[in-house]
Every structure is written in C-alpha cells, then in structure tokens.
Design a protein around this motif. Structure first.
Motif, PDB file in Angstrom:
ATOM      1  N   ARG A  15       0.815  -1.217   0.000  1.00 28.20           N
ATOM      2  CA  ARG A  15       0.000   0.000   0.000  1.00 28.20           C
ATOM      3  C   ARG A  15       0.848   1.266   0.000  1.00 28.20           C
ATOM      4  N   GLY A  16       2.107   1.123  -0.412  1.00 33.47           N
ATOM      5  CA  GLY A  16       3.001   2.279  -0.439  1.00 33.47           C
ATOM      6  C   GLY A  16       2.503   3.402  -1.327  1.00 33.47           C
ATOM      7  N   GLU A  17       1.971   3.068  -2.493  1.00 31.05           N
ATOM      8  CA  GLU A  17       1.462   4.107  -3.399  1.00 31.05           C
ATOM      9  C   GLU A  17       0.245   4.801  -2.802  1.00 31.05           C
ATOM     10  N   ASP A  18      -0.594   4.046  -2.079  1.00 28.07           N
ATOM     11  CA  ASP A  18      -1.753   4.649  -1.409  1.00 28.07           C
ATOM     12  C   ASP A  18      -1.297   5.627  -0.332  1.00 28.07           C
ATOM     13  N   LEU A  19      -0.304   5.235   0.455  1.00 25.38           N
ATOM     14  CA  LEU A  19       0.211   6.117   1.504  1.00 25.38           C
ATOM     15  C   LEU A  19       0.860   7.349   0.886  1.00 25.38           C
ATOM     16  N   LEU A  20       1.603   7.171  -0.184  1.00 27.06           N
ATOM     17  CA  LEU A  20       2.229   8.299  -0.864  1.00 27.06           C
ATOM     18  C   LEU A  20       1.163   9.278  -1.358  1.00 27.06           C
ATOM     19  N   ALA A  21       0.128   8.775  -1.994  1.00 27.97           N
ATOM     20  CA  ALA A  21      -0.950   9.635  -2.490  1.00 27.97           C
ATOM     21  C   ALA A  21      -1.644  10.349  -1.327  1.00 27.97           C
ATOM     22  N   TRP A  22      -1.875   9.632  -0.230  1.00 28.23           N
ATOM     23  CA  TRP A  22      -2.512  10.223   0.940  1.00 28.23           C
ATOM     24  C   TRP A  22      -1.665  11.365   1.478  1.00 28.23           C
ATOM     25  N   ALA A  23      -0.360  11.133   1.647  1.00 31.63           N
ATOM     26  CA  ALA A  23       0.532  12.164   2.199  1.00 31.63           C
ATOM     27  C   ALA A  23       0.585  13.386   1.286  1.00 31.63           C
ATOM     28  N   ARG A  24       0.641  13.166  -0.009  1.00 32.00           N
ATOM     29  CA  ARG A  24       0.718  14.289  -0.950  1.00 32.00           C
ATOM     30  C   ARG A  24      -0.562  15.107  -0.966  1.00 32.00           C
ATOM     31  N   ALA A  25      -1.683  14.503  -0.622  1.00 37.82           N
ATOM     32  CA  ALA A  25      -2.972  15.194  -0.638  1.00 37.82           C
ATOM     33  C   ALA A  25      -3.228  16.018   0.627  1.00 37.82           C
ATOM     34  N   GLN A  26      -2.418  15.836   1.663  1.00 36.78           N
ATOM     35  CA  GLN A  26      -2.634  16.549   2.923  1.00 36.78           C
ATOM     36  C   GLN A  26      -2.154  17.993   2.786  1.00 36.78           C
ATOM     37  N   GLU A  27      -3.052  18.931   3.037  1.00 40.58           N
ATOM     38  CA  GLU A  27      -2.700  20.344   2.979  1.00 40.58           C
ATOM     39  C   GLU A  27      -2.368  20.857   4.368  1.00 40.58           C
ATOM     40  N   LEU A  28      -1.398  21.741   4.422  1.00 42.25           N
ATOM     41  CA  LEU A  28      -0.997  22.372   5.677  1.00 42.25           C
ATOM     42  C   LEU A  28      -1.343  23.855   5.605  1.00 42.25           C
ATOM     43  N   THR A  29      -1.977  24.371   6.651  1.00 41.46           N
ATOM     44  CA  THR A  29      -2.367  25.769   6.682  1.00 41.46           C
ATOM     45  C   THR A  29      -1.816  26.412   7.947  1.00 41.46           C
ATOM     46  N   PRO A  30      -0.948  27.412   7.793  1.00 34.80           N
ATOM     47  CA  PRO A  30      -0.461  27.963   6.543  1.00 34.80           C
ATOM     48  C   PRO A  30       0.522  27.004   5.876  1.00 34.80           C
ATOM     49  N   PRO A  31       0.810  27.227   4.600  1.00 30.98           N
ATOM     50  CA  PRO A  31       1.751  26.338   3.924  1.00 30.98           C
ATOM     51  C   PRO A  31       3.191  26.587   4.387  1.00 30.98           C
ATOM     52  N   PRO A  32       4.028  25.552   4.337  1.00 38.35           N
ATOM     53  CA  PRO A  32       5.436  25.723   4.711  1.00 38.35           C
ATOM     54  C   PRO A  32       6.202  26.496   3.637  1.00 38.35           C
ATOM     55  N   LEU A  33       7.416  26.911   3.980  1.00 33.56           N
ATOM     56  CA  LEU A  33       8.287  27.545   2.990  1.00 33.56           C
ATOM     57  C   LEU A  33       8.630  26.566   1.866  1.00 33.56           C
ATOM     58  N   ARG A  34       8.791  25.326   2.253  1.00 33.16           N
ATOM     59  CA  ARG A  34       9.186  24.270   1.315  1.00 33.16           C
ATOM     60  C   ARG A  34       8.651  22.953   1.852  1.00 33.16           C
ATOM     61  N   ARG A  35       8.363  22.032   0.926  1.00 28.36           N
ATOM     62  CA  ARG A  35       7.873  20.702   1.313  1.00 28.36           C
ATOM     63  C   ARG A  35       8.383  19.699   0.290  1.00 28.36           C
ATOM     64  N   GLU A  36       8.956  18.618   0.783  1.00 26.07           N
ATOM     65  CA  GLU A  36       9.423  17.539  -0.104  1.00 26.07           C
ATOM     66  C   GLU A  36       8.865  16.219   0.403  1.00 26.07           C
ATOM     67  N   THR A  37       8.518  15.361  -0.537  1.00 28.01           N
ATOM     68  CA  THR A  37       7.978  14.043  -0.216  1.00 28.01           C
ATOM     69  C   THR A  37       8.876  13.000  -0.863  1.00 28.01           C
ATOM     70  N   PHE A  38       9.216  11.960  -0.097  1.00 26.47           N
ATOM     71  CA  PHE A  38      10.117  10.903  -0.550  1.00 26.47           C
ATOM     72  C   PHE A  38       9.462   9.547  -0.339  1.00 26.47           C
ATOM     73  N   ARG A  39       9.920   8.557  -1.090  1.00 29.50           N
ATOM     74  CA  ARG A  39       9.515   7.171  -0.835  1.00 29.50           C
ATOM     75  C   ARG A  39      10.764   6.316  -0.766  1.00 29.50           C
ATOM     76  N   ALA A  40      10.623   5.163  -0.120  1.00 30.06           N
ATOM     77  CA  ALA A  40      11.756   4.262   0.067  1.00 30.06           C
ATOM     78  C   ALA A  40      11.243   2.830   0.060  1.00 30.06           C
ATOM     79  N   PRO A  41      12.178   1.871  -0.031  1.00 29.61           N
ATOM     80  CA  PRO A  41      11.771   0.465   0.043  1.00 29.61           C
ATOM     81  C   PRO A  41      10.953   0.192   1.310  1.00 29.61           C
ATOM     82  N   GLN A  42      10.251  -0.895   1.298  1.00 27.94           N
ATOM     83  CA  GLN A  42       9.392  -1.337   2.396  1.00 27.94           C
ATOM     84  C   GLN A  42       8.208  -0.393   2.580  1.00 27.94           C
ATOM     85  N   ASP A  43       7.759   0.228   1.460  1.00 26.86           N
ATOM     86  CA  ASP A  43       6.560   1.068   1.467  1.00 26.86           C
ATOM     87  C   ASP A  43       6.628   2.197   2.490  1.00 26.86           C
ATOM     88  N   ARG A  44       7.799   2.841   2.583  1.00 26.79           N
ATOM     89  CA  ARG A  44       7.982   3.964   3.503  1.00 26.79           C
ATOM     90  C   ARG A  44       7.778   5.281   2.763  1.00 26.79           C
TER      91      ARG A  44
END
Length: 85
Positions: A15-44
């Motif tokens: 379910r790594g792709e599901d978790l990745l999609a979920w994390a990318r869809a989460q909005e933060l208010t106010p938005p950060p200066l910068r945001r990066e999303t990473f994935r790794a083996p073992q669905d991290r």
C-alpha cells in the motif's frame, strides 16, 4: 530561524502508493516555505517541511493516516537549521 519537520510512515505491505498519495494530498495551513515528499523500500514515505519559525513554535503537521493504511504510528522529528549551503 528555519525549522524542519520530518514525518515518516510505513504503509501496510503493498500500500506504499496509497500512503504516498494520501501524504501528498494533505494540505498544511499555513503552507510551509518548502515541502518535499520521498519514498523508500518497504513502502515507507517521508515528508519534510521547512518553516520560518522558532524551534518550539506551534506548526501544522501531517496527521496520522488511517490505521488500515500504516503498520505503526508515524515517526516525527523536529530540527533547527544550523548551516545552509
């Protein structure tokens, strides 16, 4: 001062792709200066956000995903920048 918040979760096997999609869809208010999303083996999935704030500031963070999506509680860390190249 720059503060970086790290959020790391491990998805249920396959379910790594599901978790990745979920994390990318989460909005933060106010938005950060910068945001990066990473994935790794073992669905991290790892999300790092950067903020112009003091270390103890109350900052928005990604929530815990649904328990059916992850294998354990989210790991969170807070860091303060000491050098930028």
């Amino acid at each position: 001062m720059t503060v970086a918040l790290m959020w790391e979760a491990r998805a249920v096997a396959g379910r790594g792709e599901d978790l990745l999609a979920w994390a990318r869809a989460q909005e933060l208010t106010p938005p950060p200066l910068r945001r990066e999303t990473f994935r790794a083996p073992q669905d991290r999935v790892l999300v790092i956000t950067w903020w112009d704030a003091e270390f103890p500031a109350d900052l928005p963070e990604l929530p815990e995903p649904d328990g059916e999506l992850v294998t354990r509680a989210v790991h969170r860390w807070r860091f303060e920048s000491v050098t930028a190249d």
